[in-house]
Design a protein around this motif. Structure first.
Motif, PDB file in Angstrom:
ATOM      1  N   VAL A 111       0.744  -1.299  -0.034  1.00  0.00           N
ATOM      2  CA  VAL A 111      -0.106  -0.034  -0.077  1.00  0.00           C
ATOM      3  C   VAL A 111       0.746   1.336   0.089  1.00  0.00           C
ATOM      4  O   VAL A 111       0.530   2.218  -0.902  1.00  0.00           O
ATOM      5  N   CYS A 112       1.848   1.126   0.725  1.00  0.00           N
ATOM      6  CA  CYS A 112       2.471   2.480   1.140  1.00  0.00           C
ATOM      7  C   CYS A 112       3.718   2.704  -0.077  1.00  0.00           C
ATOM      8  O   CYS A 112       3.797   1.844  -0.926  1.00  0.00           O
ATOM      9  N   SER A 113       4.051   4.310  -0.181  1.00  0.00           N
ATOM     10  CA  SER A 113       4.939   4.640  -1.264  1.00  0.00           C
ATOM     11  C   SER A 113       6.170   3.858  -1.247  1.00  0.00           C
ATOM     12  O   SER A 113       6.649   3.707  -0.147  1.00  0.00           O
ATOM     13  N   THR A 114       6.882   4.091  -2.261  1.00  0.00           N
ATOM     14  CA  THR A 114       8.152   3.328  -2.346  1.00  0.00           C
ATOM     15  C   THR A 114       9.283   3.802  -1.278  1.00  0.00           C
ATOM     16  O   THR A 114      10.013   3.061  -0.668  1.00  0.00           O
ATOM     17  N   TRP A 115       9.148   5.183  -1.172  1.00  0.00           N
ATOM     18  CA  TRP A 115      10.108   5.719  -0.156  1.00  0.00           C
ATOM     19  C   TRP A 115      10.081   5.363   1.268  1.00  0.00           C
ATOM     20  O   TRP A 115      10.843   5.425   1.904  1.00  0.00           O
ATOM     21  N   THR A 116       8.997   4.579   1.584  1.00  0.00           N
ATOM     22  CA  THR A 116       8.818   3.824   2.992  1.00  0.00           C
ATOM     23  C   THR A 116       9.526   2.649   2.922  1.00  0.00           C
ATOM     24  O   THR A 116       9.396   2.029   4.003  1.00  0.00           O
ATOM     25  N   HIS A 117       9.672   2.131   1.745  1.00  0.00           N
ATOM     26  CA  HIS A 117       9.995   0.450   1.771  1.00  0.00           C
ATOM     27  C   HIS A 117      11.448   0.258   2.551  1.00  0.00           C
ATOM     28  O   HIS A 117      11.396  -0.996   3.111  1.00  0.00           O
ATOM     29  N   THR A 118      12.149   1.108   2.614  1.00  0.00           N
ATOM     30  CA  THR A 118      13.551   0.760   3.220  1.00  0.00           C
ATOM     31  C   THR A 118      13.303   0.539   4.773  1.00  0.00           C
ATOM     32  O   THR A 118      13.920  -0.655   5.114  1.00  0.00           O
ATOM     33  N   ASP A 119      12.294   1.526   5.349  1.00  0.00           N
ATOM     34  CA  ASP A 119      12.164   1.325   6.817  1.00  0.00           C
ATOM     35  C   ASP A 119      11.408   0.017   6.912  1.00  0.00           C
ATOM     36  O   ASP A 119      11.500  -0.504   8.042  1.00  0.00           O
ATOM     37  N   VAL A 120      10.177  -0.042   6.142  1.00  0.00           N
ATOM     38  CA  VAL A 120       9.378  -1.203   6.203  1.00  0.00           C
ATOM     39  C   VAL A 120      10.213  -2.585   6.173  1.00  0.00           C
ATOM     40  O   VAL A 120       9.990  -3.501   6.858  1.00  0.00           O
ATOM     41  N   LEU A 121      10.890  -2.724   5.326  1.00  0.00           N
ATOM     42  CA  LEU A 121      11.843  -3.817   5.010  1.00  0.00           C
ATOM     43  C   LEU A 121      12.864  -4.248   6.049  1.00  0.00           C
ATOM     44  O   LEU A 121      13.108  -5.308   6.697  1.00  0.00           O
ATOM     45  N   LEU A 122      13.213  -3.052   6.575  1.00  0.00           N
ATOM     46  CA  LEU A 122      14.319  -3.117   8.053  1.00  0.00           C
ATOM     47  C   LEU A 122      13.267  -3.729   9.010  1.00  0.00           C
ATOM     48  O   LEU A 122      14.213  -4.838   9.650  1.00  0.00           O
ATOM     49  N   ALA A 123      12.079  -3.261   9.219  1.00  0.00           N
ATOM     50  CA  ALA A 123      11.397  -3.986  10.240  1.00  0.00           C
ATOM     51  C   ALA A 123      11.051  -5.412   9.922  1.00  0.00           C
ATOM     52  O   ALA A 123      11.004  -6.237  11.120  1.00  0.00           O
ATOM     53  N   LEU A 124      10.881  -5.655   8.758  1.00  0.00           N
ATOM     54  CA  LEU A 124      10.304  -6.901   8.232  1.00  0.00           C
ATOM     55  C   LEU A 124      11.404  -8.004   8.481  1.00  0.00           C
ATOM     56  O   LEU A 124      11.417  -9.099   9.152  1.00  0.00           O
ATOM     57  N   SER A 125      12.993  -7.401   8.159  1.00  0.00           N
ATOM     58  CA  SER A 125      13.672  -8.145   8.467  1.00  0.00           C
ATOM     59  C   SER A 125      14.253  -8.784   9.834  1.00  0.00           C
ATOM     60  O   SER A 125      14.687  -9.664  10.293  1.00  0.00           O
ATOM     61  N   THR A 126      13.873  -7.756  10.731  1.00  0.00           N
ATOM     62  CA  THR A 126      13.833  -8.029  12.186  1.00  0.00           C
ATOM     63  C   THR A 126      12.883  -9.000  12.473  1.00  0.00           C
ATOM     64  O   THR A 126      13.240  -9.982  13.673  1.00  0.00           O
ATOM     65  N   VAL A 127      11.843  -8.914  12.088  1.00  0.00           N
ATOM     66  CA  VAL A 127      10.516 -10.076  12.505  1.00  0.00           C
ATOM     67  C   VAL A 127      10.943 -11.025  12.229  1.00  0.00           C
ATOM     68  O   VAL A 127      10.609 -12.128  12.952  1.00  0.00           O
ATOM     69  N   VAL A 128      11.289 -11.338  11.072  1.00  0.00           N
ATOM     70  CA  VAL A 128      11.574 -12.747  10.357  1.00  0.00           C
ATOM     71  C   VAL A 128      12.980 -13.231  10.651  1.00  0.00           C
ATOM     72  O   VAL A 128      13.406 -14.552  10.208  1.00  0.00           O
ATOM     73  N   TYR A 129      13.715 -12.649  11.661  1.00  0.00           N
ATOM     74  CA  TYR A 129      15.050 -13.166  12.187  1.00  0.00           C
ATOM     75  C   TYR A 129      14.790 -14.350  12.604  1.00  0.00           C
ATOM     76  O   TYR A 129      14.334 -14.741  13.580  1.00  0.00           O
ATOM     77  N   GLY A 130      15.476 -15.564  11.885  1.00  0.00           N
ATOM     78  CA  GLY A 130      15.283 -16.825  12.328  1.00  0.00           C
ATOM     79  C   GLY A 130      14.144 -17.574  12.465  1.00  0.00           C
ATOM     80  O   GLY A 130      13.774 -18.642  12.973  1.00  0.00           O
ATOM     81  N   ASN A 131      12.957 -16.520  11.738  1.00  0.00           N
ATOM     82  CA  ASN A 131      11.494 -17.165  11.970  1.00  0.00           C
ATOM     83  C   ASN A 131      11.158 -17.425  10.544  1.00  0.00           C
ATOM     84  O   ASN A 131       9.780 -17.635  10.216  1.00  0.00           O
ATOM     85  N   GLY A 132      11.997 -17.687   9.385  1.00  0.00           N
ATOM     86  CA  GLY A 132      11.676 -17.977   7.932  1.00  0.00           C
ATOM     87  C   GLY A 132      10.424 -19.251   8.121  1.00  0.00           C
ATOM     88  O   GLY A 132       9.401 -19.175   7.407  1.00  0.00           O
ATOM     89  N   PRO A 133      10.818 -20.456   8.653  1.00  0.00           N
ATOM     90  CA  PRO A 133       9.807 -21.511   8.450  1.00  0.00           C
ATOM     91  C   PRO A 133       8.472 -21.458   9.161  1.00  0.00           C
ATOM     92  O   PRO A 133       7.481 -21.843   8.662  1.00  0.00           O
ATOM     93  N   GLN A 134       8.410 -20.548  10.121  1.00  0.00           N
ATOM     94  CA  GLN A 134       7.081 -20.072  10.662  1.00  0.00           C
ATOM     95  C   GLN A 134       6.424 -18.965   9.851  1.00  0.00           C
ATOM     96  O   GLN A 134       5.203 -18.798  10.098  1.00  0.00           O
ATOM     97  N   CYS A 135       6.918 -18.385   8.911  1.00  0.00           N
ATOM     98  CA  CYS A 135       6.176 -17.655   7.965  1.00  0.00           C
ATOM     99  C   CYS A 135       5.701 -18.037   6.862  1.00  0.00           C
ATOM    100  O   CYS A 135       5.726 -17.341   5.761  1.00  0.00           O
ATOM    101  N   HIS A 136       5.456 -19.351   6.628  1.00  0.00           N
ATOM    102  CA  HIS A 136       5.261 -20.261   5.194  1.00  0.00           C
ATOM    103  C   HIS A 136       4.033 -19.529   4.841  1.00  0.00           C
ATOM    104  O   HIS A 136       4.031 -19.596   3.382  1.00  0.00           O
ATOM    105  N   GLN A 137       3.104 -19.002   5.286  1.00  0.00           N
ATOM    106  CA  GLN A 137       1.810 -18.623   4.531  1.00  0.00           C
ATOM    107  C   GLN A 137       2.140 -17.413   3.919  1.00  0.00           C
ATOM    108  O   GLN A 137       1.397 -16.919   3.114  1.00  0.00           O
TER     109      GLN A 137
END
Length: 1211
Positions: free
Chosen positions: A155-181
């Motif tokens: 939904v958000c503009s591209t200029w926000t995606h760097t911070d969003v991806l940074l948060a996502l990278s922290t959330v999925v840290y070591g949790n890849g198999p649990q995010c299968h959906q």
């Protein structure tokens, strides 16, 4: 900031001066409570916790329809971001993970995706809290946050995606198999992460964060399932594509390096913790080529055209110089030359070191002087062998000459410094990835790429860029450390590959064999690592250099190489025993352990061990010696700069100095053994600065003492003839170790005793043919064990708090020489036996296993095996252990039962019926039943259970077999052996089962002619001898078929003929195998089969003549004749499996022919009628023809030998 965050004063111990509230001095004042070093008072709540708690309360009070929602959220997010929750700085922070999860979930519900500035702040809060507090999220929180960030990306503009991806990278840290959906949205064909990580993405920061996010998805936490292979492969291809892509022309080099670091980290996560699953050789070659290029990222002077793919090749694949490189002046770049190669540098003679390896106080300044004048000089190719002496200054790598030890010493913070740091991190990341590849790829596959990373030898022209180049020339000690770790991993387990190396013969001029190439690679490794050893100043990297040398020594085939490599290494490594760093000293001892273990006893090492200590002689010290000898320094002088004087070295307690030519007494002095004894037992003369100052004399640190004890054990095991003269010293060291409180020291002391006892036993074994004058005298052995058994070993045996120590003490008891045990006092013998019998009832399986094993050894002692009471007690103990729930205990109990039944056979042959009658029938029955049950256990138990069954069936008497109680167990035992022979068990088990059946057949009381199970036993052996893939099993089955001494044992004519036909078929097919390893046993198989056929002829009767004649008259008989002729002529050696015939007779050709003549005479005397007469004549004709051919051959051989001897006499 304090006002915004609601703080009244700065947190204590953070930022500036701590603020303490004034406390009035009065009797009513609160008692003083000391504060922690961090400034936190026990029982109080830290400022970070207060802030988080307040923010959480306010956040929970907010509602989505609030008028001031945006302003309130902005303020709360700013307060949360302003606090440092890092426990490194705030160890008192104790915020519950569930509180963090609750806050983040509620915040995500309050921030709509249309408010992009709030979305960014929330993403920053997510990253800040999860990253600093190391929160482990529950599944619901994980799902909420991944959903939110994934929605923000849509939904958000591209200029926000760097911070969003940074948060996502922290959330999925070591949790890849649990995010299968969610993985299909992120890593699918149109997934956000694939789009943003693509080389076509121009925004480097966005690309870097996307790659980081993918890396965190691939990261595997220990104990967690790995990411699905489908998505792991998608990430792998994305990372590889990134590494293969070149830097866009308009991109900043620093951002490009950071992006490459993220891709390298992701590739490492993909490869870690599993086997290679990313395709065949093309993919592996692409990864290795990319990593090799990045290993040299930012290295001065390395401008070459790198191959896109590396292919398996026995020779190095050299990189070609780029056009830009050729066009430039050679002085403008530092060449990618291995600076370790000895050679002259132009214009540098005045700076040559005048000393022979000694480092002076001006070494650092000399390095800075050379930084200007020598950094651009190109060393000439070497003119001599790598082992020739060169001035020390020319041996230093470039980083030693023109750089400080660490790239992190530059604190200027300018762009060039940052770029240099990030280039080093890229090289470090590439080497970490290469290490993961080495661990993930199968060894034999990786051997084909060795030449790309390990050169064979210095050659003319541009030198290859390899791991050794990094080890010698890289400016960063961390990068050099990583390269050494990769090299160590490649060398570890490479013994089978390096075993073909050989350079003892003269090299051929027409072509270079691969064995010689491999040998030169080993020599180059020695040369390079020795130079790195002399030049390295970082203790951590120096430790890894020595460990790498240990891996090399442990795997290289020095018995196939020209001597000298180990001598140079021995000389270089000796001074480092006194290094100030404990880890360096431990690694040096590890290397010594490898030196005395590899192909022991090695003549070169044997000579080195016997050499006197010339530690003060010229050239024996490295350029770092002034910083090594912390033992002999003055109390005033600097420990890293005080040189060691001649007198100090002479009086060293670690390696005794013997300046004179060694005589008979000196030749027996092993300085390495004395060094280890000193390190274990003697107090340090001084302590290094890092170890602190304490009162009283302190021993060496435990790691050093443990490694010294291991070296002693290796030394005793590999070079016992040299160490046997130190019987008393080793006994004293072991006794001292067993008396200490440290269990590890006690264990190693017991292990040392066990090794020494085993060495004495090997000396007294008849097959080793050690002269009595070279053995340890029996009276000294008795005295040695008397002192050991009356010392602290008893306490170790009774130390129930440390079962491992008890088990090791049991192993020590089992290493007593049998002849010495017989001369020990009766009370000492009784103590040993009683302790071992008692320890078998300990619940711990380690103790029980060791005690049962020791009893299995004692039952073989000549002084104990005829003691019926001891044999019976041991048997009952073993029977109880066979029912243990531990497989290890049952396996060792079965082994001991096999030994005990071996003793029964020996006693039956030496003592006779008296011993058989004394042994309880009921005990024998229990042993037979227990062994039968064990034969159905796992292969580890089964292999020795069948051995025991064979011995027991051999031992039983006629009176016992006829008893009703024995008949069914007897049948069950034989059927258990038959089942094992026919099973799909390991070949060792089937081999033992065939041997056991043959052993049982030796019992004349066994009813082979009438028992129902007899037919099954012969059928099983006949089947195995013709069809088993393993030739050693065939050999034992053929030998078993030839054991029965009488014709009646083979049953009727049909069974006899089947046995004959099976042996004949096996002889015909004795060369049919697709396994080369089995083919080497084919001669032994033919040898045994020929003996078995002749044995059947020797026991045959008149009713067998028709079957024998039909076989001998057919085409089958022609093959039998050819093989029997070879056997009688002794044209084929029987090998270790069949050195003597079935009855142990001589293998001399003349005696073999004589045995055939005896068979012929016996058959001629058989009375036959009718058709049997014609069969008899056919057999007689066959034997006469056989004897005639062999007699003629024998006479011709004798005549030729006489002629040869006559000619030799005339000459």
């Amino acid at each position: 900031m304090a006002a915004q965050s609601g703080l009244s004063h700065p947190a204590p111990g953070r930022g500036g001066v701590s603020v303490f509230p004034p406390v009035p001095l009065s009797a009513e004042a609160a008692p003083f409570t000391p504060m922690e070093p961090s400034g936190w008072r026990p029982g109080s709540q830290s400022e970070a916790e207060k802030l988080f708690s307040n923010c959480a309360i306010k956040l929970r009070a907010l509602r989505a329809d609030s008028v001031q929602l945006k302003e309130e959220l902005n303020l709360l997010f700013d307060q949360l971001l302003s606090e440092n929750y890092n426990r490194t700085f705030e160890p008192a922070v104790s915020i519950r993970p569930e509180d963090v999860c609750s806050l983040l979930k509620h915040a995500s519900c309050l921030v709509p995706l249309t408010q992009e500035h709030l979305v960014i702040k929330l993403c920053q809060v997510v990253h800040h809290l999860l990253n600093q507090l190391k929160v482990i999220m529950d599944e619901h929180t994980l799902d909420v946050l991944v959903n939110y960030t994934a929605g923000a990306l849509k939904v958000c503009s591209t200029w926000t995606h760097t911070d969003v991806l940074l948060a996502l990278s922290t959330v999925v840290y070591g949790n890849g198999p649990q995010c299968h959906q969610h993985l299909s949205d992120l890593l699918g064909e149109e997934g956000f992460l694939l789009q943003y990580s693509s080389p076509s993405q121009s925004n480097m920061e966005l690309r870097r964060v996307a790659l980081t996010c993918m890396a965190n998805i691939c990261l595997r936490i220990p104990g967690q399932p790995p990411l699905d292979d489908q998505y792991r492969s998608v990430c792998f291809r994305a990372f590889l594509k990134t590494l293969q892509s070149t830097k866009p022309p308009d991109t900043d080099e620093l951002y490009y390096c950071m992006m490459i670091q993220a891709a390298l980290k992701g590739l490492q996560c993909c490869l870690s913790g599993g086997k290679w699953k990313f395709g065949g050789g093309e993919e592996l070659g692409s990864v290795l080529a990319a990593l090799k290029r990045l290993m040299f990222q930012g290295t001065p002077g390395v401008i070459v055209e790198w191959p896109a793919v590396l292919y398996p090749a026995p020779l190095p694949q050299y990189e070609s110089l780029s056009a830009a490189k050729v066009a430039e002046s050679p002085k403008s770049l530092e060449p990618p030359k291995d600076a370790a190669v000895p050679g002259k540098a132009s214009g540098n003679k005045k700076r040559k070191s005048k000393g022979k390896g000694k480092k002076t106080k001006t070494e650092e300044s000399r390095g800075h002087e050379r930084e200007e004048g020598d950094a651009e000089t190109v060393p000439a190719p070497p003119k001599g062998r790598a082992e020739e002496k060169q001035p020390a200054s020319f041996l230093y790598p470039s980083w030693k000459l023109n750089s400080s030890d660490s790239e992190f010493s530059d604190l200027e913070g300018n762009a060039q410094s940052k770029l240099r740091v990030n280039h080093g991190r890229v090289r470090q990341g590439a080497l970490h990835c290469l290490l993961a590849v080495v661990k993930a790829v199968e060894k034999r596959t990786l051997y084909g790429y060795w030449s790309s990373f390990i050169p064979d030898s210095p050659i003319g022209g541009p030198p290859p860029l390899t791991l050794l180049t990094i080890i010698l020339k890289d400016l960063s000690p961390k990068v050099r450390l990583c390269a050494l770790q990769v090299l160590s991993a490649m060398l570890d387990g490479s013994r089978q590959f390096l075993a073909v190396a050989e350079d003892t013969a003269s090299p051929r001029t027409s072509y270079t064999p691969f064995s010689f190439t491999l040998a030169t690679a080993i020599r180059e490794l020695h040369r390079t690592l020795s130079l790195a050893l002399l030049a390295e100043t970082s203790p951590q990297t120096l430790t890894q250099v020595i460990k790498c040398l240990a891996y090399l020594v442990a795997n290289a085939p020095y018995h196939r190489l020209r001597p000298g490599l180990l001598t140079l290494l021995w000389k270089h490594i000796r001074p480092y025993v006194r290094h100030r760093d404990v880890n360096v000293r431990v690694s040096v001892l590890t290397l010594y352990g490898a030196l005395v273990t590899t192909q022991a006893p090695l003549p070169e090492v044997q000579l080195l061990l016997q050499q006197p200590d010339h530690s003060s002689s010229t050239g024996a010290f490295t350029p770092q010696d002034s910083g090594l000898s912390w033992r002999q320094r003055d109390g005033v002088s600097s420990p890293s700069r005080t040189p060691v004087t001649h007198s100090q070295r002479s009086s060293s307690t670690h390696s005794p100095h013997i300046p004179h030519t060694p005589g008979e007494e000196d030749s027996r002095r092993l300085w390495l053994l004395q060094l280890c004894v000193t390190l274990v037992t003697q107090p340090r003369e001084d302590q290094s600065d890092s170890e602190g100052v304490g009162g009283g004399a302190a021993l060496e640190p435990p790691p050093v003492r443990l490694e010294a004890l291991q070296v002693l054990s290796h030394l005793v095991r590999g070079y016992f003839p040299l160490t046997q003269h130190y019987l008393c010293e080793i006994g004293q060291v072991s006794a001292r170790c067993l008396g200490e409180m440290d269990t590890s020291i006690q264990l190693h002391g017991a292990k040392l005793l066990e090794e020494f006892g085993s060495g004495i036993i090997q000396q007294y074994r008849a097959e080793n043919n050690v002269p009595e004058s070279s053995r340890v005298p029996i009276n000294q052995v008795v005295q040695f064990w008397s002192e050991v058994l009356s010392g602290p070993l008893n306490r170790a045996l009774q130390n129930e708090q440390h079962p491992t120590l008890q088990a090791s003490a049991c192993d020590t008891l089992s290493s007593i020489l049998p002849q010495a045990f017989a001369q020990l006092p009766d009370k000492t013998q009784l103590m040993c036996i009683t302790v071992l019998l008692g320890l078998t009832y300990i619940e711990n399986y380690l103790v029980k296993t060791a005690a049962v094993r020791a009893l299995g050894i004692y039952v073989l002692f000549p002084c104990l095996r005829e003691d019926v009471m001891f044999v019976a007690d041991t048997a009952n103990t073993i029977l109880a252990a066979l029912d243990d729930r531990s497989t290890n205990v049952r396996a060792k109990a079965a082994w001991s039962l096999g030994n005990l039944t071996d003793t029964l056979i020996v006693n039956m042959e030496s003592v006779g019926v008296d011993f058989q009658e004394e042994l309880s029938d009921m005990l024998l029955l229990k042993m037979l039943q227990a062994a039968t049950r064990a034969a159905a256990d796992k292969d580890r138990v089964k292999s020795n259970a069948v051995r025991a069954l064979g011995n027991l069936l051999h031992f039983l008497r006629q009176s016992q077999m006829t008893r009703p109680a024995f008949q069914q167990p007897l049948e069950d035992a034989v059927r258990a052996l038959v089942k094992t022979v026919q099973s799909e068990a390991t070949m060792k088990v089937r081999w033992n089962a065939c041997y056991a059946l043959g052993n049982a057949f030796r019992n004349p009381a066994l009813p082979l002619d009438s028992a129902a199970w007899s037919h099954e036993a012969f059928s099983a052996l006949c089947h195995v001898v013709t069809s088993c893939k393993n030739f050693k099993v065939r050999i034992k089955s053929a030998a078993a078929l030839a054991v029965p001494a009488h014709r009646g044992c083979y049953g009727d004519t049909e069974r006899f003929t089947r046995v004959w036909r099976s042996l004949a078929t096996a002889l015909e097919n004795s060369e049919d195998t697709n396994d080369f390893l089995e083919y080497r046993y084919s001669a032994s198989l033919r040898h045994t089969l020929s003996q078995a056929l002749l044995h059947l002829l020797s026991v045959s009767q008149s009713q067998d003549m028709l079957g024998l004649s039909a076989s001998l008259a057919s085409e089958e008989g022609t093959g039998i004749r050819e093989h029997l002729i070879k056997y009688l002529r002794a044209e084929e050696g029987g090998g270790e499996e069949a050195e003597k015939d079935i009855r142990g007779e001589s293998l001399h050709p003349r005696e073999r022919i004589g045995s055939v003549e005896q068979i012929l005479i016996r058959i001629k005397g058989l009375k036959v009628e009718g058709e049997e007469e014609r069969g008899k004549e056919m057999v007689i004709h066959f034997l006469e023809d056989l004897i005639k051919i062999c007699e003629e051959t024998w006479k011709n051989t004798q005549t030729n030998r006489e002629v040869t001897e006559s000619k030799a006499g005339h000459v």
